[in-house]
Every structure is written in structure tokens, then in C-alpha cells.
Design a protein around this motif. Structure first.
Motif, PDB file in Angstrom:
ATOM      1  N   THR A  84       7.940  -4.831 -15.984  1.00  0.00           N
ATOM      2  CA  THR A  84       8.640  -6.065 -15.646  1.00  0.00           C
ATOM      3  C   THR A  84       9.288  -6.018 -14.271  1.00  0.00           C
ATOM      4  OG1 THR A  84      10.648  -5.249 -16.736  1.00  0.00           O
ATOM      5  CG2 THR A  84       9.144  -6.600 -18.069  1.00  0.00           C
ATOM      6  N   ARG A  85       9.462  -4.807 -13.733  1.00  0.00           N
ATOM      7  CA  ARG A  85      10.154  -4.674 -12.453  1.00  0.00           C
ATOM      8  C   ARG A  85       9.683  -3.423 -11.735  1.00  0.00           C
ATOM      9  NH1 ARG A  85      16.267  -4.977 -13.172  1.00  0.00           N
ATOM     10  NH2 ARG A  85      15.735  -7.158 -13.410  1.00  0.00           N
ATOM     11  N   ALA A  86       9.575  -3.540 -10.424  1.00  0.00           N
ATOM     12  CA  ALA A  86       9.267  -2.386  -9.560  1.00  0.00           C
ATOM     13  C   ALA A  86      10.228  -2.425  -8.389  1.00  0.00           C
ATOM     14  CB  ALA A  86       7.830  -2.441  -9.067  1.00  0.00           C
ATOM     15  N   MET A  87      10.771  -1.286  -8.069  1.00  0.00           N
ATOM     16  CA  MET A  87      11.663  -1.224  -6.916  1.00  0.00           C
ATOM     17  C   MET A  87      11.550   0.154  -6.295  1.00  0.00           C
ATOM     18  SD  MET A  87      15.231  -1.349  -8.944  1.00  0.00           S
ATOM     19  CE  MET A  87      15.049  -0.991 -10.675  1.00  0.00           C
ATOM     20  N   GLY A  88      12.006   0.272  -5.066  1.00  0.00           N
ATOM     21  CA  GLY A  88      11.982   1.563  -4.414  1.00  0.00           C
ATOM     22  C   GLY A  88      12.021   1.442  -2.909  1.00  0.00           C
ATOM     23  N   ASN A  89      12.057   2.590  -2.286  1.00  0.00           N
ATOM     24  CA  ASN A  89      12.076   2.691  -0.833  1.00  0.00           C
ATOM     25  C   ASN A  89      11.130   3.821  -0.449  1.00  0.00           C
ATOM     26  OD1 ASN A  89      12.716   2.424   1.842  1.00  0.00           O
ATOM     27  ND2 ASN A  89      14.625   3.566   1.689  1.00  0.00           N
ATOM     28  N   VAL A  90       9.937   3.438  -0.023  1.00  0.00           N
ATOM     29  CA  VAL A  90       8.918   4.434   0.319  1.00  0.00           C
ATOM     30  C   VAL A  90       8.440   4.260   1.742  1.00  0.00           C
ATOM     31  CG1 VAL A  90       8.193   4.743  -2.048  1.00  0.00           C
ATOM     32  CG2 VAL A  90       7.038   3.056  -0.653  1.00  0.00           C
ATOM     33  N   ARG A 131      12.370   9.100  -0.202  1.00  0.00           N
ATOM     34  CA  ARG A 131      11.461   8.141  -0.841  1.00  0.00           C
ATOM     35  C   ARG A 131      11.717   8.137  -2.342  1.00  0.00           C
ATOM     36  NH1 ARG A 131       5.450   9.141   0.253  1.00  0.00           N
ATOM     37  NH2 ARG A 131       5.996  11.174  -0.593  1.00  0.00           N
ATOM     38  N   TRP A 132      11.770   6.950  -2.910  1.00  0.00           N
ATOM     39  CA  TRP A 132      11.946   6.832  -4.354  1.00  0.00           C
ATOM     40  C   TRP A 132      11.280   5.555  -4.843  1.00  0.00           C
ATOM     41  CZ3 TRP A 132      14.516   2.658  -6.507  1.00  0.00           C
ATOM     42  CH2 TRP A 132      15.277   1.877  -5.614  1.00  0.00           C
ATOM     43  N   ALA A 133      10.918   5.574  -6.125  1.00  0.00           N
ATOM     44  CA  ALA A 133      10.302   4.407  -6.737  1.00  0.00           C
ATOM     45  C   ALA A 133      10.653   4.387  -8.216  1.00  0.00           C
ATOM     46  CB  ALA A 133       8.790   4.434  -6.560  1.00  0.00           C
ATOM     47  N   THR A 134      10.966   3.206  -8.707  1.00  0.00           N
ATOM     48  CA  THR A 134      11.294   3.017 -10.117  1.00  0.00           C
ATOM     49  C   THR A 134      10.459   1.873 -10.677  1.00  0.00           C
ATOM     50  OG1 THR A 134      13.562   3.802  -9.829  1.00  0.00           O
ATOM     51  CG2 THR A 134      13.136   2.440 -11.763  1.00  0.00           C
ATOM     52  N   LEU A 135       9.949   2.104 -11.892  1.00  0.00           N
ATOM     53  CA  LEU A 135       9.252   1.072 -12.649  1.00  0.00           C
ATOM     54  C   LEU A 135      10.036   0.844 -13.929  1.00  0.00           C
ATOM     55  CD1 LEU A 135       5.605   2.446 -12.305  1.00  0.00           C
ATOM     56  CD2 LEU A 135       6.572   0.461 -11.100  1.00  0.00           C
ATOM     57  N   GLU A 136      10.280  -0.405 -14.281  1.00  0.00           N
ATOM     58  CA  GLU A 136      10.984  -0.740 -15.511  1.00  0.00           C
ATOM     59  C   GLU A 136      10.090  -1.610 -16.372  1.00  0.00           C
ATOM     60  OE1 GLU A 136      14.672  -2.656 -14.624  1.00  0.00           O
ATOM     61  OE2 GLU A 136      15.408  -0.983 -13.431  1.00  0.00           O
ATOM     62  N   GLY A 137      10.316  -1.543 -17.669  1.00  0.00           N
ATOM     63  CA  GLY A 137       9.539  -2.395 -18.546  1.00  0.00           C
ATOM     64  C   GLY A 137       9.846  -2.156 -20.008  1.00  0.00           C
ATOM     65  N   SER A 176       0.813  -1.220   0.000  1.00  0.00           N
ATOM     66  CA  SER A 176       0.000   0.000   0.000  1.00  0.00           C
ATOM     67  C   SER A 176       0.847   1.270   0.000  1.00  0.00           C
ATOM     68  CB  SER A 176      -0.971   0.005   1.177  1.00  0.00           C
ATOM     69  OG  SER A 176      -0.267  -0.044   2.400  1.00  0.00           O
ATOM     70  N   ALA A 177       1.994   1.269   0.654  1.00  0.00           N
ATOM     71  CA  ALA A 177       2.841   2.463   0.689  1.00  0.00           C
ATOM     72  C   ALA A 177       3.410   2.761  -0.697  1.00  0.00           C
ATOM     73  CB  ALA A 177       3.970   2.293   1.703  1.00  0.00           C
ATOM     74  N   TYR A 178       3.833   1.732  -1.404  1.00  0.00           N
ATOM     75  CA  TYR A 178       4.391   1.910  -2.744  1.00  0.00           C
ATOM     76  C   TYR A 178       3.320   2.440  -3.697  1.00  0.00           C
ATOM     77  CZ  TYR A 178       7.427   0.878  -6.757  1.00  0.00           C
ATOM     78  OH  TYR A 178       8.219   0.973  -7.883  1.00  0.00           O
TER      79      TYR A 178
END
Length: 137
Positions: free
Chosen positions: A131-137, A85-91, A10-12
Motif C-alpha cells: 500500500t505504500r513505498a517510501m525511502g531515500n536511495v 540509503r533506505w527503503a520501506t514497503l508497507e502493506g 529506477s533507483a528505488y
């Protein structure tokens, strides 16, 4: 930290619903990164990110060239940050021109950014199959 693209915590997901400008990274023909600011929306149920833009932008040209070379799609990354806080989506990205998909993306943009996008008869959609989600939120 890795996140499930289709079922983020939920935070992401909340962070991706806040109003933040993102960066989109595409590859130029020489392989160097092209990084530009964009508004983007994240749809985990569909496993998609969406970016509305003009058909004559460099980012669109990069995606089209990459798809021509590899029909699986252009490798891209979307990133947003605020403080720590950061978030990355790749695809894999594709350019979509269907009016109904563009209208849906415009509505999603309006909801996230709390403003209707300006009229643009040359608007297209960059659709990213995640294809990928990463981060620190």
C-alpha cells in the motif's frame, strides 16, 4: 520520500534488487512491534512483497492472528538500508501455503540473494499486498 508502489523509479527498484537483508515488522497480540531479519523480494508489477519462512515462526503466528481479527490482512512493514540509503514497503500481509506460490517465491529469493533457499518442508509464504513505498536511495 514517497514512491509509487506499482511504478517506482529506477533507483528505488534497483535498490530492492540488490542483495540486502531486510527487517519485517509485525504486531504482537499486545500491539507491540516484533522486528526480525528476513530475505524479501519486491514485485512492483503485482504490487507484492514476498517472504519465505517456516510455518511455525512467530512472524507467521502474528500474521495469522492479525488476519483472524481483520480479514483485510496484517499491517506490516519491510525495511532495508545501506549507509544513507533506505527503503520501506508497507502493506497487508497474508500467509500463503499454495505450493506453486511458494515455488515462485523461492525462485525470486534465489535470484535476488544468489543462492537457493535450503529445503524446508514446513515453508510458507508471507505475501504482502503493498500500500505504500517510501525511502531515500
Amino acid at each position: 520520500m514517497a514512491h509509487d508502489v506499482h511504478a517506482p523509479d529506477s533507483a528505488y527498484l534497483s535498490f530492492w534488487r540488490e542483495r540486502h537483508i531486510c527487517t519485517l515488522t509485525t504486531q504482537r497480540p499486545d500491539g507491540s512491534p516484533h522486528v526480525v531479519p528476513v530475505g524479501a523480494t519486491y514485485d512492483p508489477e503485482a504490487g507484492l512483497a514476498r517472504i519465505i519462512t517456516g510455518r511455525f515462526s512467530r512472524k507467521v503466528a502474528h500474521v495469522l492472528a492479525a488476519v483472524e481479527a481483520d480479514p483485510q490482512g496484517a499491517r506490516v512493514a519491510l525495511c532495508q538500508l545501506e549507509g544513507r540509503r533506505w527503503a520501506t514497503l508497507e502493506g497487508r500481509a497474508f500467509v500463503r501455503t499454495e505450493p506453486e506460490l511458494i515455488a515462485d517465491a523461492e525462485q525470486r529469493y534465489a535470484e535476488r540473494y544468489q543462492r537457493t533457499p535450503r529445503e524446508n518442508p514446513d515453508r510458507v509464504l508471507i505475501e504482502v499486498r503493498l500500500t505504500r513505498a517510501m525511502g531515500n536511495v
